[in-house]
Design a protein around this motif. Structure first.
Motif, PDB file in Angstrom:
ATOM      1  N   ARG A 146       0.836  -8.795   9.853  1.00 45.84           N
ATOM      2  CA  ARG A 146       1.773  -8.455   8.787  1.00 45.84           C
ATOM      3  C   ARG A 146       1.153  -8.721   7.416  1.00 45.84           C
ATOM      4  NH1 ARG A 146       6.835 -12.083   8.103  1.00 45.84           N
ATOM      5  NH2 ARG A 146       6.740 -12.071   5.875  1.00 45.84           N
ATOM      6  N   VAL A 147       0.451  -9.825   7.307  1.00 47.99           N
ATOM      7  CA  VAL A 147      -0.195 -10.178   6.036  1.00 47.99           C
ATOM      8  C   VAL A 147      -1.223  -9.119   5.655  1.00 47.99           C
ATOM      9  CG1 VAL A 147      -1.645 -11.888   4.872  1.00 47.99           C
ATOM     10  CG2 VAL A 147       0.193 -12.643   6.393  1.00 47.99           C
ATOM     11  N   LEU A 148      -2.002  -8.688   6.633  1.00 52.35           N
ATOM     12  CA  LEU A 148      -3.013  -7.660   6.362  1.00 52.35           C
ATOM     13  C   LEU A 148      -2.370  -6.332   5.989  1.00 52.35           C
ATOM     14  CD1 LEU A 148      -5.562  -8.397   9.220  1.00 52.35           C
ATOM     15  CD2 LEU A 148      -5.752  -9.003   6.804  1.00 52.35           C
ATOM     16  N   LEU A 149      -1.298  -5.958   6.690  1.00 49.01           N
ATOM     17  CA  LEU A 149      -0.601  -4.716   6.388  1.00 49.01           C
ATOM     18  C   LEU A 149      -0.013  -4.768   4.976  1.00 49.01           C
ATOM     19  CD1 LEU A 149       0.560  -1.949   7.125  1.00 49.01           C
ATOM     20  CD2 LEU A 149       2.511  -3.157   8.141  1.00 49.01           C
ATOM     21  N   ILE A 150       0.629  -5.856   4.643  1.00 44.67           N
ATOM     22  CA  ILE A 150       1.228  -5.992   3.312  1.00 44.67           C
ATOM     23  C   ILE A 150       0.153  -5.969   2.240  1.00 44.67           C
ATOM     24  CG2 ILE A 150       2.450  -7.624   1.799  1.00 44.67           C
ATOM     25  CD1 ILE A 150       4.229  -8.256   4.249  1.00 44.67           C
ATOM     26  N   ASP A 151      -0.964  -6.651   2.478  1.00 45.65           N
ATOM     27  CA  ASP A 151      -2.067  -6.622   1.505  1.00 45.65           C
ATOM     28  C   ASP A 151      -2.596  -5.206   1.314  1.00 45.65           C
ATOM     29  OD1 ASP A 151      -1.896  -9.303   1.007  1.00 45.65           O
ATOM     30  OD2 ASP A 151      -3.651  -9.865   2.200  1.00 45.65           O
ATOM     31  N   ALA A 152      -2.756  -4.474   2.408  1.00 47.36           N
ATOM     32  CA  ALA A 152      -3.252  -3.093   2.299  1.00 47.36           C
ATOM     33  C   ALA A 152      -2.253  -2.220   1.544  1.00 47.36           C
ATOM     34  CB  ALA A 152      -3.515  -2.520   3.692  1.00 47.36           C
ATOM     35  N   LEU A 153      -0.972  -2.359   1.853  1.00 43.19           N
ATOM     36  CA  LEU A 153       0.050  -1.597   1.133  1.00 43.19           C
ATOM     37  C   LEU A 153       0.082  -1.974  -0.347  1.00 43.19           C
ATOM     38  CD1 LEU A 153       2.992  -1.716   3.717  1.00 43.19           C
ATOM     39  CD2 LEU A 153       1.647   0.292   3.056  1.00 43.19           C
ATOM     40  N   PHE A 154      -0.085  -3.257  -0.629  1.00 47.97           N
ATOM     41  CA  PHE A 154      -0.055  -3.728  -2.010  1.00 47.97           C
ATOM     42  C   PHE A 154      -1.227  -3.153  -2.801  1.00 47.97           C
ATOM     43  CE2 PHE A 154       2.563  -6.913  -4.083  1.00 47.97           C
ATOM     44  CZ  PHE A 154       1.976  -6.953  -5.335  1.00 47.97           C
TER      45      PHE A 154
END
Length: 184
Positions: free
Chosen positions: A45-53
């Motif tokens: 989730r952290v990686l997905l959110i970072d990529a989206l951000f």
């Protein structure tokens, strides 16, 4: 070996969806499927959110030139669905609404609509993050004359009658939360 990977991938999808739907929720978290998926992803989730951000920030910067901010706003919204308490995404989405879309709007009514969206968002963000200095500053910015188009000030004063007092209150709160800033 390749067939095994494909089979594992295919079998993991229903498990992933089931885990997302069964993920425990607190009273503050959204009940959307995106929020449930976000909760069930663990460290991914952290990686997905970072990529989206990163994508949203890139689009926001690029969009200043071409005027297309909807995709950046949508990505920040997706981040908030995955992680409702993400104060950085809320602050950036407020910036898109009030700092860019509001200023690009052609009519006072459209400008007020964007301000109201930003205001609702920042108030929800404060409920989830009462100790976020970033959110406290965004609240103050939405209420300050310097950040508002002149034709919007009377409407904002009607919507938030004690806005000047609240501006100072939220700025003081932000400073108190950030101990390394000078005191007001």
């Amino acid at each position: 070996m390749k067939r095994r990977r494909v089979l594992l991938a295919v079998l993991s999808v229903p498990c992933f969806v089931l885990a997302a739907l069964l993920a425990p929720r607190t009273e503050h978290e959204a009940v959307s499927v995106k929020a449930a998926v976000g909760q069930s992803m663990g460290g991914l989730r952290v990686l997905l959110i970072d990529a989206l951000f990163l994508r949203a920030q890139t689009l926001q910067t690029k969009s200043r030139e071409d005027g297309n901010l909807e995709e950046a706003a949508s990505l920040y919204g997706t981040i908030l669905e995955l992680d409702p308490a993400n104060d950085a995404a809320a602050a950036y989405l407020v910036d898109v609404y009030a700092g860019e879309l509001m200023l690009m709007a052609e009519t006072p009514e459209d400008r007020f609509t964007w301000w109201a969206k930003a205001w609702d968002l920042v108030r929800r963000a404060r409920e989830l993050n009462p100790d976020s200095a970033r959110i406290q500053v965004r609240i103050a910015q939405l209420l300050m004359d310097a950040f508002l188009p002149k034709d919007l000030i009377p409407r904002v004063e009607t919507a938030v009658p004690d806005r000047r007092r609240l501006t100072v209150q939220h700025l003081r709160r932000a400073v108190a939360l950030r101990r390394n800033l000078p005191r007001l």
